[in-house]
Design a protein around this motif. Structure first.
Motif, mmCIF file in Angstrom:
data_model
loop_
_atom_site.group_PDB
_atom_site.id
_atom_site.type_symbol
_atom_site.label_atom_id
_atom_site.label_comp_id
_atom_site.label_asym_id
_atom_site.label_seq_id
_atom_site.Cartn_x
_atom_site.Cartn_y
_atom_site.Cartn_z
ATOM 1 N N ASP A 148 0.821 -1.214 0.000
ATOM 2 C CA ASP A 148 0.000 0.000 0.000
ATOM 3 C C ASP A 148 0.858 1.268 0.000
ATOM 4 O O ASP A 148 0.319 2.372 -0.108
ATOM 5 N N THR A 149 2.142 1.108 0.135
ATOM 6 C CA THR A 149 3.047 2.252 0.143
ATOM 7 C C THR A 149 2.969 3.005 -1.181
ATOM 8 O O THR A 149 3.151 2.422 -2.251
ATOM 9 N N ALA A 150 2.691 4.294 -1.099
ATOM 10 C CA ALA A 150 2.533 5.121 -2.297
ATOM 11 C C ALA A 150 2.242 6.561 -1.872
ATOM 12 O O ALA A 150 2.012 6.830 -0.686
ATOM 13 N N VAL A 151 2.245 7.445 -2.837
ATOM 14 C CA VAL A 151 1.694 8.779 -2.635
ATOM 15 C C VAL A 151 0.207 8.695 -2.964
ATOM 16 O O VAL A 151 -0.167 8.196 -4.032
ATOM 17 N N TYR A 152 -0.614 9.163 -2.047
ATOM 18 C CA TYR A 152 -2.060 9.106 -2.219
ATOM 19 C C TYR A 152 -2.581 10.490 -2.615
ATOM 20 O O TYR A 152 -2.244 11.492 -1.973
ATOM 21 N N TYR A 153 -3.385 10.493 -3.665
ATOM 22 C CA TYR A 153 -3.927 11.731 -4.214
ATOM 23 C C TYR A 153 -5.451 11.746 -4.124
ATOM 24 O O TYR A 153 -6.117 10.749 -4.411
ATOM 25 N N CYS A 154 -5.955 12.899 -3.800
ATOM 26 C CA CYS A 154 -7.382 13.164 -3.829
ATOM 27 C C CYS A 154 -7.704 13.821 -5.170
ATOM 28 O O CYS A 154 -6.910 14.626 -5.677
ATOM 29 N N ALA A 155 -8.863 13.482 -5.742
ATOM 30 C CA ALA A 155 -9.243 14.035 -7.030
ATOM 31 C C ALA A 155 -10.732 14.352 -7.059
ATOM 32 O O ALA A 155 -11.526 13.666 -6.408
ATOM 33 N N ALA A 156 -11.074 15.361 -7.846
ATOM 34 C CA ALA A 156 -12.472 15.777 -8.010
ATOM 35 C C ALA A 156 -12.835 15.783 -9.485
ATOM 36 O O ALA A 156 -12.025 16.192 -10.327
ATOM 37 N N GLY A 157 -14.032 15.330 -9.791
ATOM 38 C CA GLY A 157 -14.482 15.319 -11.171
ATOM 39 C C GLY A 157 -15.980 15.214 -11.270
ATOM 40 O O GLY A 157 -16.690 15.271 -10.257
ATOM 41 N N GLN A 158 -16.446 15.035 -12.513
ATOM 42 C CA GLN A 158 -17.882 14.955 -12.756
ATOM 43 C C GLN A 158 -18.329 13.585 -13.237
ATOM 44 O O GLN A 158 -19.525 13.313 -13.297
#
Length: 122
Positions: A90-100
């Motif tokens: 699970d090691t990683a950079v985690y990103y939040c994202a927004a879309g439609q």
């Protein structure tokens, strides 16, 4: 576009838990579908979880299903990722994202946070 800021990453031992948060500003949060992605060094960005505008519909990547939970609080303009039973992979950079679009494809998301590092190691 909405601005996103993630927090909550860190170093955790295998089997541990973390809760990531992503706060949105500059947009109407409850009009966005939200998602979490992650990216490990040398690997493609991977879908983790997504949630509908109202929070009633969620979806997870195969590798995290049953261990991670996505949720949102529209009153606080925040989306969360509760991560349990963490594994070294699970090691990683985690990103939040927004879309439609209700999609697991990162290319369908318009706004991204800067990412938060999650490291699972003993």
């Amino acid at each position: 576009q909405v601005q996103l800021v993630e927090s909550g990453g860190g170093l955790v031992q295998p089997g541990g838990s973390l809760r990531l948060s992503c706060v949105a500003s500059g947009g109407t949060f409850n009009t966005y579908r939200m998602a979490w992605f992650r990216q490990a060094p040398g690997k493609e960005r991977q879908f983790v979880a997504r949630i509908s505008r109202g929070g009633s519909n969620v979806d997870y990547g195969i590798s995290v299903k049953g261990r991670f939970t996505i949720s949102r609080d529209n009153a606080k303009n925040t989306v969360y990722l509760q991560m349990n039973s963490l594994k070294p992979e699970d090691t990683a950079v985690y990103y939040c994202a927004a879309g439609q679009s209700p999609s697991s494809d990162f290319r369908q998301y318009d706004s991204w946070g800067q990412g938060t590092q999650v490291t699972i190691s003993s």
